[in-house]
Design an enzyme around this catalytic site. Structure first.
Site, PDB file in Angstrom:
ATOM      1  N   SER A 129      22.151 -24.250  83.061  1.00 17.82           N
ATOM      2  CA  SER A 129      23.317 -23.471  83.699  1.00 17.82           C
ATOM      3  C   SER A 129      22.824 -22.313  84.479  1.00 17.82           C
ATOM      4  CB  SER A 129      24.320 -23.092  82.485  1.00 17.82           C
ATOM      5  OG  SER A 129      25.289 -22.616  83.383  1.00 17.82           O
ATOM      6  N   LYS A 183      26.371 -28.304  76.784  1.00 14.75           N
ATOM      7  CA  LYS A 183      26.550 -27.912  78.267  1.00 14.75           C
ATOM      8  C   LYS A 183      27.890 -28.389  79.052  1.00 14.75           C
ATOM      9  CE  LYS A 183      25.162 -26.707  82.398  1.00 14.75           C
ATOM     10  NZ  LYS A 183      25.650 -27.688  83.519  1.00 14.75           N
ATOM     11  N   HIS A 186      30.546 -26.124  77.634  1.00 14.02           N
ATOM     12  CA  HIS A 186      30.318 -24.863  78.424  1.00 14.02           C
ATOM     13  C   HIS A 186      30.795 -24.973  79.815  1.00 14.02           C
ATOM     14  CE1 HIS A 186      28.234 -22.913  81.947  1.00 14.02           C
ATOM     15  NE2 HIS A 186      27.922 -22.016  81.040  1.00 14.02           N
ATOM     16  N   ASN A 187      30.862 -26.230  80.360  1.00 12.04           N
ATOM     17  CA  ASN A 187      31.352 -26.039  81.791  1.00 12.04           C
ATOM     18  C   ASN A 187      32.977 -26.364  81.731  1.00 12.04           C
ATOM     19  OD1 ASN A 187      28.674 -26.373  82.592  1.00 12.04           O
ATOM     20  ND2 ASN A 187      28.956 -28.040  83.968  1.00 12.04           N
ATOM     21  N   GLU A 190      34.359 -23.155  81.278  1.00 12.38           N
ATOM     22  CA  GLU A 190      34.211 -22.312  82.800  1.00 12.38           C
ATOM     23  C   GLU A 190      35.395 -22.732  83.496  1.00 12.38           C
ATOM     24  OE1 GLU A 190      30.113 -22.967  84.708  1.00 12.38           O
ATOM     25  OE2 GLU A 190      31.254 -23.610  86.442  1.00 12.38           O
TER      26      GLU A 190
END
Ligand code: NBP
Length: 489
Positions: A129, A183, A186-187, A190
């Site tokens: 990232s 991940k 995480h996105n 976001e």
């Protein structure tokens, strides 16, 4: 003699920058690309004067690597990754390591770990990232896959990653596709953070009639407190940025957002896991709604909302309330994200290091914030923490934020300003802290129309309502006594 510490395939923006980063950290990198002219161009330009070596075939790449060989793929996710794995395998030996650093979907990494393990090779699916800047100067790295690979790649990964609070933003995440799973979440987070900030901007602009410059100053103040983060910081910079005519550039940008796979993947994963990750879901849907620009223009003319009224309350207090609403909603979003990871870990039989995950996100990525240190502390205090809301620190924080959060959501509703993320966060919070929810009525309805049965509430048992039994009631006196075979719909 082979001198390469690691090979990297894929000389686009991410690959080139990660190579230069690893070279700076003292590792000897061998570079390869499908279109080999890019290897020449890279060595003649960006990598000139470095220790980076080139390779013009997969065989040459593998021959230049020390054993166990380590090769990172930074190519377009999907078929390209499988194509390169297929080409690499004949030139590798048992114990060699293939790392996919692209944005792959975690089921692919689950499959690749198993397929390569059967061939004696170690697969790592790593979330990377931070985009171009992160790749060059230190990304957040989230490696998962075959755990035997970790001791061999740990030093390179932890030196190449961002460092925050004196620690690398990289640790082993877990088996199989766990790195790419984390991940993905995480996105999704976001997406949620960006939506919440955008809603706060909308409230300040349309509700309090503040200018972009005034709103930027509010964000700058917030950036000194609990909301201190990369996204709040860049939002203030964006709002201060004027076009040549002195007008804020942001006001000239089409209000139509797209969405790539990862936010949607998180929402789908949440639905699959039966995990109430409502905020990320709303963030994805908010982008979908924004995309209906033409229809929204027609609706804005045809459908009336509440009459615009100037805010009569204490503006300073309301802005403080909004800061609390943003903080509390963000806490709910992360609570939901970690709940999702916990649920999936249970289902997949993965052991995930939640404190480590929070630490990995503290630098090198878009969601980096001081808040993540508090999350890692909560998981370090209690490794099997059920939910962040049970942690004393966050429990107190959300209690303090609650009155302001409610005032903000109520006021936005009165104004007719949409706050899907703030509102769903509050609805989740109220649902989560409710001992009783109206699902009793849902179950009665389902039994009434479909004989789907229900279970008795503990403490309310009697001869007819036996504990632990799937019960069907003849609600109308007309239906039969046969129940459906599916209890859960
Ligand atoms: P791209 O996603 O644009 O991929 C370019 C690379 O993929 C080139 O090396 C290209 O080779 C190769 N490639 C393609 Br396209 N199709 C191929 C195929 N069928 N077979 C073999 N190679 C193929 O590069 P990127 O933006 O640097 O991203 C790399 C990975 O990192 C992606 O998975 C991306 O999602 C992920 N990622 C990107 C960012 C970012 O900010 N860009 C951030 C985090 C993660 P060629 O030169 O021969 O065409």
């Amino acid at each position: 003699m082979a001198t390469g510490d690691i090979g990297l395939i894929g000389l686009a923006v991410m690959g080139q920058n990660l190579i230069l980063n690893m070279n700076d950290k003292g590792f000897n990198v061998v570079a390869f690309n499908r279109t080999t002219s890019k290897v020449d161009a890279f060595l003649e330009n960006e990598a000139k004067g470095t220790n980076v070596q080139g390779a013009w075939s997969i065989e040459e790449l593998c021959s230049k690597l020390k054993r166990p060989r380590k090769v990172i793929l930074l190519v377009k996710a999907g078929d390209a990754v499988d194509a390169f794995i297929e080409q690499l395998v004949p030139h590798m030996e048992p114990g060699d390591i293939i790392i996919d650093g692209g944005n792959s979907h975690f089921p692919d990494s689950n499959r690749r770990t198993k397929e390569l393990s059967a061939k004696g090779l170690l697969f790592v699916g790593s979330g990377v990232s931070g985009g171009e800047e992160g790749a060059r100067h230190g990304p957040s790295l989230m490696p998962g896959g075959n755990p035997e690979a970790w001791p061999h790649i740990k030093e390179i990964f932890q030196k190449a990653s961002a460092q925050a609070y004196g620690e690398p933003c990289c640790d082993w995440v877990g088996p199989e596709g766990a790195g790419h799973y984390v991940k993905m979440v995480h996105n999704g987070i976001e997406y949620g953070d960006m939506q919440l900030i955008s809603e706060a901007y909308d409230i300040l602009k349309r509700g309090l009639d503040l200018s972009e410059s005034e709103i930027a100053d509010i964000f700058l103040t917030w950036n000194k407190g609990v909301l201190d983060s990369f996204l709040i910081d860049i939002t203030a910079n964006i709002l201060k940025f004027n076009d040549d005519d002195g007008q804020p550039l942001v006001t000239k940008i089409l209000d139509q957002a797209g969405q790539k796979g990862t936010g949607k993947w998180t929402a789908i994963a949440a639905l699959d896991a039966g995990s109430p990750v409502t905020l990320i879901g709303e963030a994805v849907f908010a982008r979908c709604l924004s995309a209906l620009k033409e229809e929204r223009i027609r609706a804005s003319k045809a459908i009336a909302g509440p009459a615009k009224e100037a805010f009569k309350g204490d503006k300073k207090q309301f802005i403080d309330d909004l800061e609390q609403a943003l903080y509390a909603s963000k806490l709910i979003s992360y609570t939901q994200g970690f709940m999702l990871m916990r649920e999936t870990a249970k289902e997949m039989n993965w052991e995930l290091n939640y404190a480590g995950i929070a630490k990995m996100w503290r630098g090198g990525c878009i969601i980096k914030s001081v808040f993540l240190s508090d999350i890692s502390k909560a998981f370090l205090k209690k490794l099997d923490l059920e939910s962040l809301l049970f942690d004393d620190f966050f429990n107190k924080a959300i209690e303090n934020a609650q009155p302001g959060w409610r005032r903000v959501v109520a006021q936005a509703v009165l104004w007719g300003i949409p706050t899907p993320a703030f509102s769903t966060a509050l609805a989740f919070f109220d649902g989560y802290r409710s001992e009783i929810l109206p699902a009793n009525l849902l179950q009665a309805q389902r039994d009434y129309f479909g004989a789907h049965t229900f279970r008795v509430l503990p403490g309310k048992e009697n001869d007819k309502l036996q504990p632990g039994k799937d019960i069907h009631i003849n609600w109308t006196g007309r239906g039969g006594n046969v129940s459906a075979s599916t209890y859960i719909a």
